[in-house]
Design a protein around this motif. Structure first.
Motif, PDB file in Angstrom:
ATOM      1  N   LYS A 123       0.963  -1.398   0.108  1.00 57.83           N
ATOM      2  CA  LYS A 123      -0.041   0.173  -0.167  1.00 57.83           C
ATOM      3  C   LYS A 123       0.982   1.169   0.082  1.00 57.83           C
ATOM      4  O   LYS A 123       0.478   2.094  -0.692  1.00 57.83           O
ATOM      5  N   VAL A 127       0.553   4.215  -2.903  1.00 55.24           N
ATOM      6  CA  VAL A 127       0.298   5.576  -2.703  1.00 55.24           C
ATOM      7  C   VAL A 127       1.394   6.316  -3.294  1.00 55.24           C
ATOM      8  O   VAL A 127       0.907   7.433  -3.817  1.00 55.24           O
ATOM      9  N   TYR A 160      -2.408   8.778   5.139  1.00 58.59           N
ATOM     10  CA  TYR A 160      -2.191   7.368   5.234  1.00 58.59           C
ATOM     11  C   TYR A 160      -1.626   7.006   6.416  1.00 58.59           C
ATOM     12  O   TYR A 160      -2.058   5.885   7.327  1.00 58.59           O
ATOM     13  N   THR A 168      -5.919   3.010  -1.046  1.00 60.15           N
ATOM     14  CA  THR A 168      -4.947   4.099  -1.805  1.00 60.15           C
ATOM     15  C   THR A 168      -5.723   5.043  -2.355  1.00 60.15           C
ATOM     16  O   THR A 168      -5.575   6.181  -2.229  1.00 60.15           O
ATOM     17  N   ILE A 171      -7.382   7.602  -0.218  1.00 61.53           N
ATOM     18  CA  ILE A 171      -6.301   8.523   0.477  1.00 61.53           C
ATOM     19  C   ILE A 171      -6.091   9.753  -0.310  1.00 61.53           C
ATOM     20  O   ILE A 171      -6.199  11.064   0.233  1.00 61.53           O
TER      21      ILE A 171
END
Length: 275
Positions: A123, A127, A160, A168, A171
């Motif tokens: 993740k 991001v 995050y 993701t 976010i």
């Protein structure tokens, strides 16, 4: 929401007792980046150590410029460079997380640089990669849209940290929602720190232009003066880089701390935290 002046003042207060560690973290990131970039250049054949030499002599300029990378070397270079960028980006993300911990009373530590690698690494990379893709795509249009997108996503790493289970894409959307109407505010906050970097630029341009104007026409009249120009230019470049590096270790901890305070103020404005 606090004014930018108040945010800068609060950031300085939070950095008391943490400044040395903030600088150390920047140094560690710089060293890690330099080492990995050097490894990439060596593996892809771009290092000067991999240049073919005749006898004990160094290669001449013609041999250097005639060197061509194979498709495999080019592909390997791109892949390894992306990997390095993601690793350094993860360390920088962990560094930013450290500033959020600092606001909660937890001292900065070098361990913060490794936190993104401890769990949900996929993740973390997602991001970082998605932010890069969005900024690059918007930058293809024009520089200004790219900068605007960069500031729209400026709070992604912080979000995050506070919401590790959030998707993701959510976010990034949350960052864009938080930054509506605040992009210029954060840009102005950053600008108060970035303006310091004009010092080495002014040094390089000011002294350089003055020196070259003194020896105008030397290229055709005086080879010694031309050599002096070249040496002066190299000296100015080294001095500018040195000053830029020193300023980075002075400015960046303050700017990153200010961004963390800015994020906390955004949360207060959104009524997501109290205090």
């Amino acid at each position: 929401m606090l004014t930018n002046k108040e945010i800068r003042s609060m950031a300085r207060e939070y950095l008391r007792g943490n400044y040395k560690m903030a600088v150390l973290n920047l140094i560690l990131i710089t060293i890690a980046n330099s080492v990995m970039q050097s490894v990439v250049r060596t593996l892809t054949g771009e290092s000067a150590l991999n240049m073919q030499m005749t006898g004990d002599t160094l290669p001449n300029w013609d041999s250097v410029f005639s060197m061509q990378s194979s498709p495999f070397q080019t592909t390997l270079n791109v892949v390894l460079s992306i990997i390095v960028a993601l690793i350094i980006g993860s360390m920088q993300m962990g560094n930013e997380w450290g500033y959020l911990d600092m606001l909660d009373g937890t001292p900065l530590s070098s361990g913060h640089l490794l936190k993104p690698f401890e769990n949900q690494l996929s993740k973390t990379l997602g991001v970082l990669a998605l932010q890069a893709v969005y900024v690059i795509l918007w930058s293809v249009l024009l520089i200004i849209p790219g900068i605007m997108k960069l500031y729209s996503l400026a709070l992604s790493n912080f979000i995050y940290f506070d919401n590790p289970d959030m998707k993701t894409t959510d976010i990034l959307r949350q960052s864009e929602a938080f930054m509506k109407g605040k992009k210029m505010r954060l840009f102005q906050l950053d600008l108060t720190y970035f303006v310091v970097y004009l010092i080495p630029v002014a040094l390089f341009l000011g002294i350089g232009v003055s020196a070259f104007s003194m020896y105008a026409g030397a290229a055709t009249a005086d080879s010694d003066a031309l050599l002096y120009q070249a040496l002066l230019l190299v000296g100015l470049m080294l001095a500018a880089f040195a000053i830029f590096g020193i300023l980075t270790f002075i400015v960046e901890p303050r700017r990153k701390a200010a961004r963390a305070v800015f994020y906390s103020e955004v949360l207060k404005e959104e009524n997501l935290i109290i205090g």
